[in-house]
Write a protein that holds these residues in place. Structure first.
Motif, PDB file in Angstrom:
ATOM      1  N   UNK A  42       0.829  -1.204   0.000  1.00 41.66           N
ATOM      2  CA  UNK A  42       0.000   0.000   0.000  1.00 41.66           C
ATOM      3  C   UNK A  42       0.863   1.254   0.000  1.00 41.66           C
ATOM      4  N   UNK A  43       1.959   1.215   0.742  1.00 43.78           N
ATOM      5  CA  UNK A  43       2.864   2.365   0.779  1.00 43.78           C
ATOM      6  C   UNK A  43       3.483   2.608  -0.593  1.00 43.78           C
ATOM      7  N   UNK A  44       3.830   1.542  -1.295  1.00 44.78           N
ATOM      8  CA  UNK A  44       4.397   1.684  -2.632  1.00 44.78           C
ATOM      9  C   UNK A  44       3.377   2.300  -3.577  1.00 44.78           C
ATOM     10  N   UNK A  45       2.134   1.842  -3.518  1.00 37.26           N
ATOM     11  CA  UNK A  45       1.088   2.382  -4.375  1.00 37.26           C
ATOM     12  C   UNK A  45       0.811   3.844  -4.032  1.00 37.26           C
ATOM     13  N   UNK A  46       0.840   4.144  -2.739  1.00 39.45           N
ATOM     14  CA  UNK A  46       0.606   5.514  -2.287  1.00 39.45           C
ATOM     15  C   UNK A  46       1.700   6.439  -2.816  1.00 39.45           C
ATOM     16  N   UNK A  47       2.920   5.965  -2.824  1.00 39.03           N
ATOM     17  CA  UNK A  47       4.034   6.772  -3.311  1.00 39.03           C
ATOM     18  C   UNK A  47       3.886   7.033  -4.810  1.00 39.03           C
ATOM     19  N   UNK A  48       3.435   6.034  -5.572  1.00 36.78           N
ATOM     20  CA  UNK A  48       3.209   6.233  -7.006  1.00 36.78           C
ATOM     21  C   UNK A  48       2.147   7.299  -7.229  1.00 36.78           C
ATOM     22  N   UNK A  49       1.096   7.262  -6.413  1.00 33.51           N
ATOM     23  CA  UNK A  49       0.026   8.253  -6.538  1.00 33.51           C
ATOM     24  C   UNK A  49       0.558   9.640  -6.200  1.00 33.51           C
ATOM     25  N   UNK A  50       1.425   9.730  -5.202  1.00 33.10           N
ATOM     26  CA  UNK A  50       2.001  11.019  -4.829  1.00 33.10           C
ATOM     27  C   UNK A  50       2.859  11.581  -5.962  1.00 33.10           C
ATOM     28  N   UNK A  51       3.612  10.717  -6.635  1.00 33.36           N
ATOM     29  CA  UNK A  51       4.448  11.169  -7.739  1.00 33.36           C
ATOM     30  C   UNK A  51       3.590  11.705  -8.885  1.00 33.36           C
ATOM     31  N   UNK A  52       2.506  11.000  -9.195  1.00 39.27           N
ATOM     32  CA  UNK A  52       1.603  11.440 -10.254  1.00 39.27           C
ATOM     33  C   UNK A  52       0.938  12.763  -9.857  1.00 39.27           C
ATOM     34  N   UNK A  57       0.468  18.783 -10.120  1.00 37.34           N
ATOM     35  CA  UNK A  57       0.589  20.068  -9.432  1.00 37.34           C
ATOM     36  C   UNK A  57       1.610  20.962 -10.129  1.00 37.34           C
ATOM     37  N   UNK A  58       2.732  20.379 -10.535  1.00 39.01           N
ATOM     38  CA  UNK A  58       3.753  21.159 -11.247  1.00 39.01           C
ATOM     39  C   UNK A  58       3.206  21.707 -12.563  1.00 39.01           C
ATOM     40  N   UNK A  59       2.422  20.885 -13.269  1.00 33.64           N
ATOM     41  CA  UNK A  59       1.823  21.341 -14.528  1.00 33.64           C
ATOM     42  C   UNK A  59       0.856  22.492 -14.275  1.00 33.64           C
TER      43      UNK A  59
END
Length: 87
Positions: A42-52, A57-59
């Motif tokens: 779950x932490x790995x999936x959460x991190x992927x979502x944070x990166x996306x 946000x940058x865009x």
């Protein structure tokens, strides 16, 4: 000393001990095994979502800085109403 001839079944008494030791080590020897817990997945999936989300946000920041970002007030109001209705 007792000699039973060339067909003696217990010709090399140490051979049986060596075979028993080999069998014991084969059955008890375990290979390294790795398991990832559900929480870690779950932490790995959460991190992927944070990166996306960070990319999104940058865009948006770039659009705001360049003046290209336009807010649709009607769509914003609808989303706010839907959010509070479903709570």
């Amino acid at each position: 000393m007792k000699i039973n001839g060339p067909n003696h079944s217990n010709f090399n008494p140490y051979k049986k001990n060596i075979q028993n030791q080999l069998q014991a080590t084969e059955t008890t020897a375990k290979k390294d095994k790795i398991e990832i817990s559900n929480e870690a997945k779950q932490m790995q999936e959460h991190q992927k979502a944070q990166e996306a989300r960070q990319k999104h946000i940058e865009a948006l920041k770039q659009k705001v800085d360049s003046g290209e970002y336009q807010v649709d007030a009607k769509q914003t109001a609808e989303k706010m109403i839907n959010f509070w209705k479903h709570r």
